[in-house]
Motif scaffolding. Structure first.
Motif, short mmCIF file in Angstrom:
data_model
loop_
_atom_site.label_atom_id
_atom_site.label_comp_id
_atom_site.label_asym_id
_atom_site.label_seq_id
_atom_site.Cartn_x
_atom_site.Cartn_y
_atom_site.Cartn_z
N LEU A 92 1.18 -1.19 -0.26
CA LEU A 92 -0.08 0.45 0.39
C LEU A 92 0.67 1.33 0.24
CD1 LEU A 92 -3.00 -0.58 2.85
CD2 LEU A 92 -2.86 -0.87 0.04
N SER A 93 0.19 2.36 -0.78
CA SER A 93 1.25 3.35 -0.91
C SER A 93 0.98 4.36 0.16
CB SER A 93 1.44 3.52 -2.38
OG SER A 93 0.70 4.79 -2.76
N ALA A 94 1.17 5.49 0.82
CA ALA A 94 0.52 6.20 1.62
C ALA A 94 -0.25 6.84 1.32
CB ALA A 94 1.96 8.23 2.10
N VAL A 106 -4.71 -12.59 3.18
CA VAL A 106 -4.62 -11.54 2.13
C VAL A 106 -3.78 -10.05 3.57
CG1 VAL A 106 -5.10 -9.72 1.04
CG2 VAL A 106 -6.34 -11.58 1.27
N GLU A 107 -2.28 -9.57 3.18
CA GLU A 107 -0.92 -9.86 3.82
C GLU A 107 -0.88 -7.77 3.03
OE1 GLU A 107 1.81 -11.13 4.89
OE2 GLU A 107 3.37 -9.78 4.66
N PHE A 108 -1.96 -6.82 4.15
CA PHE A 108 -0.60 -5.42 3.45
C PHE A 108 0.34 -5.09 3.96
CE2 PHE A 108 -5.34 -5.86 2.43
CZ PHE A 108 -5.61 -5.20 1.15
N GLU A 109 1.32 -4.32 3.28
CA GLU A 109 2.21 -3.93 3.65
C GLU A 109 2.18 -2.70 3.76
OE1 GLU A 109 5.76 -5.40 1.21
OE2 GLU A 109 5.06 -7.32 1.94
N ILE A 110 2.48 -1.47 5.14
CA ILE A 110 2.86 -0.74 4.88
C ILE A 110 4.21 0.03 5.03
CG2 ILE A 110 0.15 0.38 5.32
CD1 ILE A 110 0.91 -0.36 8.42
N SER A 140 1.68 -5.81 7.84
CA SER A 140 2.78 -6.04 8.38
C SER A 140 3.98 -4.68 7.55
CB SER A 140 3.76 -6.81 7.07
OG SER A 140 3.45 -7.14 5.34
N ILE A 141 5.02 -4.43 8.14
CA ILE A 141 5.45 -3.07 8.45
C ILE A 141 7.22 -3.49 7.25
CG2 ILE A 141 6.80 -3.12 10.24
CD1 ILE A 141 6.35 0.37 10.58
N ASP A 142 6.68 -3.12 6.29
CA ASP A 142 8.08 -3.15 4.89
C ASP A 142 9.17 -2.10 5.12
OD1 ASP A 142 8.85 -3.89 2.41
OD2 ASP A 142 7.16 -3.12 1.72
N ASP A 143 10.34 -2.79 4.69
CA ASP A 143 10.85 -1.52 4.80
C ASP A 143 12.07 -1.86 5.77
OD1 ASP A 143 11.11 -2.10 1.73
OD2 ASP A 143 11.05 0.14 2.01
N LYS A 193 8.98 -6.71 7.86
CA LYS A 193 9.64 -6.29 7.29
C LYS A 193 10.90 -6.65 7.11
CE LYS A 193 7.98 -7.98 2.93
NZ LYS A 193 7.76 -8.24 1.84
N ILE A 194 12.10 -6.70 7.24
CA ILE A 194 13.57 -6.54 7.31
C ILE A 194 14.73 -5.67 6.31
CG2 ILE A 194 16.32 -6.72 8.44
CD1 ILE A 194 15.02 -8.92 9.87
N ASP A 195 14.50 -4.70 6.16
CA ASP A 195 15.13 -3.98 4.66
C ASP A 195 16.09 -4.43 4.21
OD1 ASP A 195 13.97 -1.81 2.99
OD2 ASP A 195 16.38 -1.72 3.31
N ARG A 196 16.03 -4.83 3.32
CA ARG A 196 17.06 -5.81 2.10
C ARG A 196 18.58 -4.54 2.64
NH1 ARG A 196 14.92 -3.88 -2.35
NH2 ARG A 196 16.60 -3.16 -3.67
N SER A 197 18.25 -4.13 2.93
CA SER A 197 19.84 -2.80 3.17
C SER A 197 20.35 -4.20 4.68
CB SER A 197 19.61 -2.04 3.08
OG SER A 197 19.16 -1.42 4.33
N PHE A 198 19.90 -3.99 5.45
CA PHE A 198 20.57 -4.55 6.55
C PHE A 198 20.83 -6.24 6.69
CE2 PHE A 198 18.16 -1.79 8.17
CZ PHE A 198 18.22 -1.00 8.65
N VAL A 199 20.23 -6.92 4.81
CA VAL A 199 20.29 -8.41 4.97
C VAL A 199 22.25 -8.63 3.78
CG1 VAL A 199 19.70 -10.05 3.66
CG2 VAL A 199 18.05 -9.17 4.91
#
Ligand code: C2E
Ligand code: MG
Ligand code: MG
Ligand code: MG
Length: 290
Positions: free
Chosen positions: A119-121, A147-151, A178-181, A201-207
């Protein structure tokens, strides 16, 4: 930066900026007709759980096939869709399309599969969102809990009371949130506690820096600990290597998503992946039911 400062500022900038502005205007014009010309498509990226190492969910990711310019990545056009308000109609299309696709996969026998939708803001703060979601779930007859919505964390920076109310309202539909990034915004931990979330959701910059970068390792470990202590499940984004996977598994990260398993795929490719991954008895069952 220019993109974020809005349209009114452009005429004062350099020639280069003017060209950018021109391109933005064109992009926005083309976006206006993209929906009715059927230029959007969703691709689906698998999410794999630690416990079984099976695909338990997919994330729907939007693609725009521009008739002249070819494939335009979401990072380029979603901000334009957002600033022009077109994201509301496009986002409604995404929700409906993803729910229809989930129904298809459930009917094929993959009844446990979940579908994550971004979902966008603008969409999140739009009045009709609740009705759009309710209608899509009803129209396709799917189980809301799948169904899961990512914000994103950056959307959560506004009036906290309003956000908490909206999240609770959406949750009454029975969907997951869920909370994205996660980790890239500035959300306070006390706010996080008040949000009725299911997953971080752990942002991929940390992975990316795993397993060698010990700072990234410490951050990932801390995020997993916070998630677990607040009762959220946790998924790592951008898992690309076996080494990253094994480190995340050691730290009890519950789910993974990334190129190591699969890039986002077409419906056909994902159906093939699901069939490959499913236990044998289920496969027979799903094939014979066609
Ligand atoms: P996101 O929601 O964080 O989605 C994950 C992005 O990471 C996707 O990029 C995915 O292709 C990419 N990715 C997945 N695994 C890996 C990996 O192992 N390595 C690397 N380097 N990248 C990986 P994509 O599809 O280009 O989407 C970018 C962003 O655009 C998304 O980030 C999301 O914020 C936004 N977006 C995509 N579809 C939609 C949509 O339908 N609605 C809204 N509002 N935003 C969307
Ligand atoms: Mg799932
Ligand atoms: Mg996402
Ligand atoms: Mg993300």
């Amino acid at each position: 930066r220019a993109k974020e400062s809005g349209r009114s500022g452009y005429q004062f900038y350099t020639e280069q900026m003017h060209i950018d502005a021109q391109q933005l205007v064109e992009l926005e014009q083309d976006l206006r007709s993209a929906l009715k010309n059927n230029e959007f498509k969703l691709v689906y990226q698998p999410q794999v759980e630690l416990e079984t190492m099976q695909i338990t969910g997919v994330e729907a990711l939007l693609r725009w096939h521009h008739p002249q310019k070819g494939l335009i990545p979401p990072d380029k056009f979603i901000p334009v869709a957002e600033s022009s308000g077109l994201i509301v109609a496009i986002g409604a299309w995404v929700i409906n399309q993803a729910c229809g696709q989930l129904r298809y996969w459930h009917d094929l026998g993959f009844e446990q599969l979940s579908m994550a939708i971004n979902l966008s803001a603008r969409q999140f703060f739009q009045k009709d969102l609740f009705a759009t979601i309710a209608q899509a779930i009803a129209a396709h007859g799917i189980e809301a809990g799948k169904v899961e919505f990512e914000i994103t964390e950056s959307m959560m920076m506004r009036n906290i009371e309003e956000i908490v109310d909206r999240l609770h309202h959406i949750k009454t539909l029975g969907v997951q949130l869920s909370i994205d990034d996660f980790g890239t915004g500035y959300s306070s931990l006390s706010y996080l506690k008040r949000f009725p979330l299911n997953k971080i959701k752990i942002d991929r910059s940390f992975v990316r820096g795993l397993p060698d970068d010990s700072d990234d390792g410490a951050i990932v470990e801390a995020i997993i600990a916070i998630a677990h202590s607040l009762g959220f499940t946790v998924i790592a984004e951008g898992v690309e290597t076996a080494e990253q996977l094994s480190l995340l598994a050691t730290k009890r990260c519950g789910e993974f998503q990334g190129y190591y398993f699969s890039k986002p795929c077409s419906v056909q490719a994902l159906s093939a992946l699901l069939l490959e991954h499913l236990p044998k008895e289920k496969k027979v069952c799903s094939l014979s039911s066609r």
